[in-house]
Motif scaffolding. Structure first.
Motif, PDB file in Angstrom:
ATOM      1  N   LYS A  25      33.038  -4.170  22.800  1.00  0.00           N
ATOM      2  CA  LYS A  25      33.864  -3.408  23.734  1.00  0.00           C
ATOM      3  C   LYS A  25      35.236  -3.268  23.092  1.00  0.00           C
ATOM      4  O   LYS A  25      35.966  -4.252  22.916  1.00  0.00           O
ATOM      5  CB  LYS A  25      33.973  -4.104  25.083  1.00  0.00           C
ATOM      6  N   VAL A  26      35.573  -2.046  22.711  1.00  0.00           N
ATOM      7  CA  VAL A  26      36.824  -1.793  22.002  1.00  0.00           C
ATOM      8  C   VAL A  26      38.008  -2.225  22.863  1.00  0.00           C
ATOM      9  O   VAL A  26      38.125  -1.834  24.022  1.00  0.00           O
ATOM     10  CB  VAL A  26      36.943  -0.304  21.613  1.00  0.00           C
ATOM     11  N   TRP A  45      42.995  -5.996  16.824  1.00  0.00           N
ATOM     12  CA  TRP A  45      41.668  -6.207  17.407  1.00  0.00           C
ATOM     13  C   TRP A  45      40.583  -6.054  16.333  1.00  0.00           C
ATOM     14  O   TRP A  45      39.678  -6.865  16.238  1.00  0.00           O
ATOM     15  CB  TRP A  45      41.447  -5.240  18.574  1.00  0.00           C
ATOM     16  N   THR A  46      40.669  -5.013  15.502  1.00  0.00           N
ATOM     17  CA  THR A  46      39.649  -4.809  14.467  1.00  0.00           C
ATOM     18  C   THR A  46      39.747  -5.854  13.357  1.00  0.00           C
ATOM     19  O   THR A  46      38.736  -6.209  12.763  1.00  0.00           O
ATOM     20  CB  THR A  46      39.720  -3.401  13.840  1.00  0.00           C
ATOM     21  N   ALA A  47      40.959  -6.332  13.076  1.00  0.00           N
ATOM     22  CA  ALA A  47      41.155  -7.295  11.986  1.00  0.00           C
ATOM     23  C   ALA A  47      40.406  -8.604  12.230  1.00  0.00           C
ATOM     24  O   ALA A  47      40.042  -9.297  11.274  1.00  0.00           O
ATOM     25  CB  ALA A  47      42.644  -7.571  11.790  1.00  0.00           C
ATOM     26  N   LEU A  58      31.812   0.289  21.992  1.00  0.00           N
ATOM     27  CA  LEU A  58      31.801   0.745  23.371  1.00  0.00           C
ATOM     28  C   LEU A  58      33.243   0.994  23.807  1.00  0.00           C
ATOM     29  O   LEU A  58      34.058   0.079  23.826  1.00  0.00           O
ATOM     30  CB  LEU A  58      31.140  -0.298  24.269  1.00  0.00           C
ATOM     31  N   PHE A  59      33.550   2.238  24.116  1.00  0.00           N
ATOM     32  CA  PHE A  59      34.888   2.632  24.547  1.00  0.00           C
ATOM     33  C   PHE A  59      34.851   2.826  26.058  1.00  0.00           C
ATOM     34  O   PHE A  59      34.236   3.769  26.546  1.00  0.00           O
ATOM     35  CB  PHE A  59      35.302   3.944  23.877  1.00  0.00           C
ATOM     36  N   GLN A  60      35.513   1.932  26.800  1.00  0.00           N
ATOM     37  CA  GLN A  60      35.585   2.068  28.247  1.00  0.00           C
ATOM     38  C   GLN A  60      37.028   2.338  28.636  1.00  0.00           C
ATOM     39  O   GLN A  60      37.935   1.621  28.214  1.00  0.00           O
ATOM     40  CB  GLN A  60      35.059   0.813  28.936  1.00  0.00           C
ATOM     41  N   ASN A  92      33.072   6.047  29.393  1.00  0.00           N
ATOM     42  CA  ASN A  92      32.123   4.993  29.030  1.00  0.00           C
ATOM     43  C   ASN A  92      31.313   5.491  27.832  1.00  0.00           C
ATOM     44  O   ASN A  92      30.152   5.824  27.954  1.00  0.00           O
ATOM     45  CB  ASN A  92      31.214   4.686  30.220  1.00  0.00           C
ATOM     46  N   ASP A  93      31.962   5.547  26.672  1.00  0.00           N
ATOM     47  CA  ASP A  93      31.377   6.161  25.487  1.00  0.00           C
ATOM     48  C   ASP A  93      31.019   5.103  24.455  1.00  0.00           C
ATOM     49  O   ASP A  93      31.739   4.122  24.281  1.00  0.00           O
ATOM     50  CB  ASP A  93      32.362   7.154  24.857  1.00  0.00           C
TER      51      ASP A  93
END
Length: 170
Positions: A25-26, A45-47, A58-60, A92-93
């Motif tokens: 969940k991004v 967050w990505t690091a 998951l982009f919410q 919700n992609d």
């Protein structure tokens, strides 16, 4: 008829483990937003994660205030949305990572990218170990629908079921 065949192929590929991976969940609990984040929130967050082929992003987000745009590296750096690979706006992609490399996402709402709502995902070459489940978008609490984008080849939107239908493809 083509939609039925596509749905069957998708179900078979998911059952065979082709689309299996970790689901991220991004933004964690914050999700995909500009509220209470710093300009480096998503890079931090990505690091702290290792992304692999087959993983799902998951982009919410609240679809009334945000969207999801996949762009090139140069457009990512300049927050330019004029030539996107795709734009999604369900709230919700999900994006299934198809290959190693970088994937660039941003919010196309004016000012949001500049405020830090942008994501550079570096993907390692190896697929994630099978988790025993097929990734699927969670049900949306903001719009009643979800969009999935699988590696740039197949795109569909799951819509609330119509009479006699379980899903619709476009």
């Amino acid at each position: 008829m083509a939609a039925v065949i596509l749905a069957a192929l998708l179900a078979i590929s998911m059952a065979a483990g082709i689309c299996q991976g970790e689901v991220y969940k991004v933004g964690g609990e914050s999700g995909w937003t500009t509220i209470n984040i710093t300009s480096d929130f998503y890079s931090k967050w990505t690091a702290s994660r290792d992304f692999n082929v087959g993983d799902v992003l998951l982009f919410q987000y609240n679809y009334k205030f945000h969207n999801l745009v996949r762009v090139s590296h140069s457009n990512f750096n300049s927050c330019n949305t004029t030539a996107p690979y795709f734009t999604l706006s369900s709230g919700n992609d999900s994006f299934v990572i198809p290959r190693a490399g970088h994937f660039y996402f941003l919010c196309g709402v004016p000012g949001h990218c500049q405020a830090g709502q942008k994501l550079d995902v570096r993907v390692l070459g190896a697929p994630s170990p099978s988790s025993g489940r097929a990734p699927a978008p969670a049900s949306s609490k903001t719009s009643g629908s979800s969009s999935s984008y699988y590696g740039g080849w197949i795109s569909w939107k799951l819509l609330p079921a119509a009479a006699g239908a379980t899903f619709a493809l476009y």
